[in-house]
Design a protein around this motif. Structure first.
Motif, PDB file in Angstrom:
ATOM      1  N   HIS A  92       0.854  -1.186   0.000  1.00  0.00           N
ATOM      2  CA  HIS A  92       0.000   0.000   0.000  1.00  0.00           C
ATOM      3  C   HIS A  92       0.892   1.239   0.000  1.00  0.00           C
ATOM      4  O   HIS A  92       2.032   1.208   0.469  1.00  0.00           O
ATOM      5  CB  HIS A  92      -0.910  -0.012   1.233  1.00  0.00           C
ATOM      6  CG  HIS A  92      -1.996   1.005   1.202  1.00  0.00           C
ATOM      7  ND1 HIS A  92      -1.798   2.310   1.596  1.00  0.00           N
ATOM      8  CD2 HIS A  92      -3.300   0.926   0.825  1.00  0.00           C
ATOM      9  CE1 HIS A  92      -2.930   2.980   1.465  1.00  0.00           C
ATOM     10  NE2 HIS A  92      -3.861   2.169   1.000  1.00  0.00           N
ATOM     11  N   SER A  93       0.379   2.349  -0.470  1.00  0.00           N
ATOM     12  CA  SER A  93       1.197   3.563  -0.585  1.00  0.00           C
ATOM     13  C   SER A  93       1.720   4.037   0.774  1.00  0.00           C
ATOM     14  O   SER A  93       2.818   4.602   0.845  1.00  0.00           O
ATOM     15  CB  SER A  93       0.403   4.682  -1.265  1.00  0.00           C
ATOM     16  OG  SER A  93      -0.779   4.993  -0.541  1.00  0.00           O
ATOM     17  N   VAL A  94       0.979   3.809   1.880  1.00  0.00           N
ATOM     18  CA  VAL A  94       1.503   4.214   3.188  1.00  0.00           C
ATOM     19  C   VAL A  94       2.634   3.278   3.625  1.00  0.00           C
ATOM     20  O   VAL A  94       3.603   3.715   4.261  1.00  0.00           O
ATOM     21  CB  VAL A  94       0.402   4.283   4.270  1.00  0.00           C
ATOM     22  CG1 VAL A  94      -0.629   5.326   3.912  1.00  0.00           C
ATOM     23  CG2 VAL A  94      -0.252   2.941   4.509  1.00  0.00           C
ATOM     24  N   GLN A  95       2.528   2.001   3.276  1.00  0.00           N
ATOM     25  CA  GLN A  95       3.620   1.071   3.575  1.00  0.00           C
ATOM     26  C   GLN A  95       4.858   1.428   2.762  1.00  0.00           C
ATOM     27  O   GLN A  95       5.986   1.422   3.286  1.00  0.00           O
ATOM     28  CB  GLN A  95       3.177  -0.367   3.273  1.00  0.00           C
ATOM     29  CG  GLN A  95       2.070  -0.879   4.175  1.00  0.00           C
ATOM     30  CD  GLN A  95       1.549  -2.238   3.734  1.00  0.00           C
ATOM     31  OE1 GLN A  95       1.195  -2.421   2.564  1.00  0.00           O
ATOM     32  NE2 GLN A  95       1.488  -3.184   4.648  1.00  0.00           N
ATOM     33  N   GLU A 159       4.041  12.668   5.056  1.00  0.00           N
ATOM     34  CA  GLU A 159       3.951  13.675   4.003  1.00  0.00           C
ATOM     35  C   GLU A 159       3.896  13.018   2.632  1.00  0.00           C
ATOM     36  O   GLU A 159       3.090  13.398   1.767  1.00  0.00           O
ATOM     37  CB  GLU A 159       5.140  14.626   4.089  1.00  0.00           C
ATOM     38  CG  GLU A 159       5.092  15.735   3.068  1.00  0.00           C
ATOM     39  CD  GLU A 159       6.187  16.767   3.259  1.00  0.00           C
ATOM     40  OE1 GLU A 159       6.149  17.790   2.542  1.00  0.00           O
ATOM     41  OE2 GLU A 159       7.071  16.565   4.114  1.00  0.00           O
ATOM     42  N   GLN A 160       4.738  12.008   2.406  1.00  0.00           N
ATOM     43  CA  GLN A 160       4.724  11.320   1.115  1.00  0.00           C
ATOM     44  C   GLN A 160       3.385  10.620   0.896  1.00  0.00           C
ATOM     45  O   GLN A 160       2.809  10.696  -0.204  1.00  0.00           O
ATOM     46  CB  GLN A 160       5.862  10.298   1.050  1.00  0.00           C
ATOM     47  CG  GLN A 160       5.853   9.479  -0.249  1.00  0.00           C
ATOM     48  CD  GLN A 160       7.046   8.556  -0.362  1.00  0.00           C
ATOM     49  OE1 GLN A 160       8.177   8.959  -0.118  1.00  0.00           O
ATOM     50  NE2 GLN A 160       6.810   7.290  -0.721  1.00  0.00           N
ATOM     51  N   ALA A 161       2.884   9.950   1.936  1.00  0.00           N
ATOM     52  CA  ALA A 161       1.641   9.189   1.790  1.00  0.00           C
ATOM     53  C   ALA A 161       0.456  10.107   1.493  1.00  0.00           C
ATOM     54  O   ALA A 161      -0.436   9.758   0.706  1.00  0.00           O
ATOM     55  CB  ALA A 161       1.374   8.373   3.051  1.00  0.00           C
ATOM     56  N   CYS A 162       0.451  11.290   2.110  1.00  0.00           N
ATOM     57  CA  CYS A 162      -0.669  12.202   1.913  1.00  0.00           C
ATOM     58  C   CYS A 162      -0.565  12.981   0.604  1.00  0.00           C
ATOM     59  O   CYS A 162      -1.580  13.309  -0.005  1.00  0.00           O
ATOM     60  CB  CYS A 162      -0.767  13.170   3.094  1.00  0.00           C
ATOM     61  SG  CYS A 162      -1.275  12.392   4.633  1.00  0.00           S
ATOM     62  N   CYS A 163       0.643  13.293   0.187  1.00  0.00           N
ATOM     63  CA  CYS A 163       0.830  14.079  -1.038  1.00  0.00           C
ATOM     64  C   CYS A 163       0.852  13.220  -2.289  1.00  0.00           C
ATOM     65  O   CYS A 163       0.658  13.732  -3.397  1.00  0.00           O
ATOM     66  CB  CYS A 163       2.120  14.883  -0.948  1.00  0.00           C
ATOM     67  SG  CYS A 163       2.097  16.181   0.303  1.00  0.00           S
ATOM     68  N   GLN A 164       1.133  11.929  -2.120  1.00  0.00           N
ATOM     69  CA  GLN A 164       1.231  11.047  -3.284  1.00  0.00           C
ATOM     70  C   GLN A 164       0.243   9.890  -3.163  1.00  0.00           C
ATOM     71  O   GLN A 164       0.552   8.749  -3.489  1.00  0.00           O
ATOM     72  CB  GLN A 164       2.658  10.512  -3.420  1.00  0.00           C
ATOM     73  CG  GLN A 164       3.708  11.605  -3.565  1.00  0.00           C
ATOM     74  CD  GLN A 164       5.122  11.052  -3.647  1.00  0.00           C
ATOM     75  OE1 GLN A 164       5.355   9.894  -4.013  1.00  0.00           O
ATOM     76  NE2 GLN A 164       6.095  11.882  -3.289  1.00  0.00           N
ATOM     77  N   LYS A 165      -0.955  10.191  -2.663  1.00  0.00           N
ATOM     78  CA  LYS A 165      -1.961   9.148  -2.499  1.00  0.00           C
ATOM     79  C   LYS A 165      -2.338   8.537  -3.842  1.00  0.00           C
ATOM     80  O   LYS A 165      -2.502   9.246  -4.841  1.00  0.00           O
ATOM     81  CB  LYS A 165      -3.222   9.718  -1.835  1.00  0.00           C
ATOM     82  CG  LYS A 165      -4.292   8.654  -1.595  1.00  0.00           C
ATOM     83  CD  LYS A 165      -5.591   9.246  -1.098  1.00  0.00           C
ATOM     84  CE  LYS A 165      -6.617   8.159  -0.859  1.00  0.00           C
ATOM     85  NZ  LYS A 165      -6.891   7.313  -2.033  1.00  0.00           N
ATOM     86  N   GLN A 166      -2.455   7.236  -3.834  1.00  0.00           N
ATOM     87  CA  GLN A 166      -2.866   6.515  -5.031  1.00  0.00           C
ATOM     88  C   GLN A 166      -4.141   5.735  -4.728  1.00  0.00           C
ATOM     89  O   GLN A 166      -4.360   5.304  -3.597  1.00  0.00           O
ATOM     90  CB  GLN A 166      -1.764   5.544  -5.460  1.00  0.00           C
ATOM     91  CG  GLN A 166      -0.423   6.203  -5.724  1.00  0.00           C
ATOM     92  CD  GLN A 166       0.690   5.189  -5.899  1.00  0.00           C
ATOM     93  OE1 GLN A 166       0.436   3.995  -6.043  1.00  0.00           O
ATOM     94  NE2 GLN A 166       1.923   5.658  -5.874  1.00  0.00           N
ATOM     95  N   PRO A 167      -5.014   5.556  -5.719  1.00  0.00           N
ATOM     96  CA  PRO A 167      -6.211   4.736  -5.499  1.00  0.00           C
ATOM     97  C   PRO A 167      -5.798   3.340  -5.027  1.00  0.00           C
ATOM     98  O   PRO A 167      -4.794   2.785  -5.478  1.00  0.00           O
ATOM     99  CB  PRO A 167      -6.862   4.692  -6.881  1.00  0.00           C
ATOM    100  CG  PRO A 167      -6.330   5.894  -7.590  1.00  0.00           C
ATOM    101  CD  PRO A 167      -4.931   6.089  -7.089  1.00  0.00           C
ATOM    102  N   ASP A 168      -6.545   2.805  -4.071  1.00  0.00           N
ATOM    103  CA  ASP A 168      -6.207   1.487  -3.551  1.00  0.00           C
ATOM    104  C   ASP A 168      -7.417   0.561  -3.637  1.00  0.00           C
ATOM    105  O   ASP A 168      -8.475   0.935  -4.151  1.00  0.00           O
ATOM    106  CB  ASP A 168      -5.689   1.588  -2.107  1.00  0.00           C
ATOM    107  CG  ASP A 168      -6.698   2.213  -1.145  1.00  0.00           C
ATOM    108  OD1 ASP A 168      -7.908   2.236  -1.470  1.00  0.00           O
ATOM    109  OD2 ASP A 168      -6.289   2.670  -0.056  1.00  0.00           O
TER     110      ASP A 168
END
Length: 484
Positions: A92-95, A159-168
């Motif tokens: 996942h993008s947060v991971q 910051e990366q997870a919130c600014c570069q969110k991708q559909p999951d």
């Protein structure tokens, strides 16, 4: 029987011990060991999971401490763990953000941080916000402790997870999840029964009143952030519980012309908007009330009902003149909150009587309200002293005063001698000093590991002085010069 979704898998439990926490259910019954136990008291955040709940046609995601959550409270909801984030072999993008930013060292706390970041990312998207909000990040992570990284790389990952969110996959399957949750929406009183222990889950206040009358020995379960400690810390068993979290009337928050009426089962997170709009200092204190995980789960009614002398909300509510609506069977009564607390952990509640709602008067003209919490650390800590001041000033004279403290006595308590020293007097330094002296008549605090009795009394006096200084204005200062 209770039903809930474990990610998208329907789980039905008939005979599970209702004392089982979500943490132990995951690790011992399902074999999902990614969720860790660090403290079993809701302090460290290693056990953080996310619970999805149907709100209209959308799923609302909130973090919870699984070590303080009983499985029965999952009825009709969705449980998401760290194992559920990876999809089709891809993190996942947060991971991925935690990997890219080197946010993990020993890794024990990492699953909890990832779940907090996941909920942060989801809620940011749901609110329509874009970009990075550091304040929201710090609030979301305040309940997660790490001994290794120093937090900077974890904040970078946020910051990366919130600014570069991708559909999951949760976005892709949201309509299916909504349909699943609708299918298991509770429609009648449920019961989780293991034979010698049971938990009842009513849907209406009337059903709760009947069940409590029939089972007066039952423990009421709302957020459970205090009650669960009896199981996790003191290793006691709770034979009968009644979970009130599905009673919509007890979760309702209504603002009338004269009062803010808050259902006793409303989560502290839900109380924030109404209370902070009317009384900004109440909102500031709620931001420091434990962690976001606890605020998502704990309730204002529970913070009153457990009758702790260091509960954060009662001093503020007492200073504001709040009342509570109590119900026993078909009988109701309204009681001033200050009359509810009788002695240490002793209240005016009668057998099978419960708090239905809290009634907070709205702010009046010329009313000044301030609240202060003194604790060893800013976030996620218990008060050494909590003070609340509500004064009405008319032409530089105190016409009404309500002052209450927590941590200064066996109960949250008004400072009646201090109030008497203020009412009818001009608002100037000499009066404040007399009122500070009067506090020693109101309280004989104890010494414990949080603070000595001398520290508590001096702090209480200094908070009154602080309140005075913060209320100064050129207009008032001109008036009080004549009295001095």
């Amino acid at each position: 029987m209770i039903q809930f979704l474990l990610n998208r898998e329907l789980r039905t439990e008939h005979a599970l011990d209702p004392n089982v926490t979500v943490l132990n259910y995951l690790r011992e019954h399902v074999g999902k060991t990614g969720t860790k136990e660090g403290c079993a008291s809701g302090d460290c955040g290693a056990c953080t999971v996310v619970v999805g709940e149907l709100i209209g046609e959308r799923v609302r995601y909130r973090t919870l401490n699984s070590c303080l959550t009983f499985v029965s409270s999952l009825h009709g909801k969705q449980l998401i763990t760290v194992e559920d984030l990876k999809h089709e072999g891809k993190l996942h993008s947060v991971q991925q953000a935690m990997v890219d930013c080197h946010g993990s060292q020993c890794g024990f706390c990492t699953p909890g941080f990832i779940m907090s970041l996941f909920a942060l990312q989801k809620n940011q998207a749901a609110s329509g916000a874009s970009g990075y909000d550091k304040g929201a990040t710090l609030e979301a992570l305040a309940g997660n402790l790490c001994r290794c990284t120093g937090y900077r790389p974890i904040i970078d990952a946020a910051e990366q997870a919130c600014c570069q969110k991708q559909p999951d996959q949760f976005d892709a399957f949201e309509s299916d999840t909504v349909a699943q949750l609708k299918a298991i929406t509770p429609r009648e009183t449920a019961e989780l029964n293991s034979g010698d222990k049971r938990c009842l889950v009513p849907l209406t206040v009337a059903d709760l009143a009947d069940l409590y009358t029939a089972n007066p020995e039952a423990r009421l379960l709302a957020g459970g952030t205090d009650l669960a400690l009896e199981v996790t810390q003191f290793h006691r068993e709770l034979p009968v519980m009644i979970y009130v979290g599905h009673i919509e009337d007890m979760k309702r928050i209504e603002v009338t012309d004269s009062a803010i009426e808050i259902g006793a089962a409303a989560a502290l997170s839900d109380c924030y908007a109404a209370l902070s709009h009317e009384y900004p200092d109440f909102g500031e204190l709620l931001h420091r009330f434990a962690s976001l995980q606890i605020r998502n789960q704990g309730t204002l009614g529970g913070n009153i009902g457990n009758a702790s002398p260091i509960g954060d909300a009662p001093p503020l509510l007492i200073a504001l003149g709040a009342q509570i609506a109590l119900r026993q069977g078909n009988n109701r009564r309204i009681l001033p909150l200050q009359e509810y607390f009788l002695d240490y952990k002793v209240t005016a509640r009668q057998e099978a009587e419960f708090i239905e709602k809290i009634i907070v008067p709205r702010k009046q003209a010329n009313q000044a309200f301030r609240a202060y919490k003194v604790s060893k650390r800013l976030d996620d800590d218990i008060s050494a002293v909590c003070a609340a001041f509500s004064l009405t000033l008319v032409d530089g004279v105190v016409s009404e005063a309500r002052i209450a403290f927590g941590g200064m006595a066996a109960i949250p308590k008004r400072a009646s001698a201090c109030e008497a020293a203020l009412v009818g007097s001009a608002w100037y330094p000499g009066v404040i000093e007399r009122a500070c002296e009067a506090l020693s008549e109101d309280f004989t605090p104890l010494s414990d590991f949080r603070a000595s009795k001398e520290y508590r009394l001096l702090t209480a006096q200094n908070l009154l002085r602080k309140f005075f200084l913060e209320q100064q204005s050129p207009e008032i200062e001109t008036r009080v010069t004549a009295y001095a």
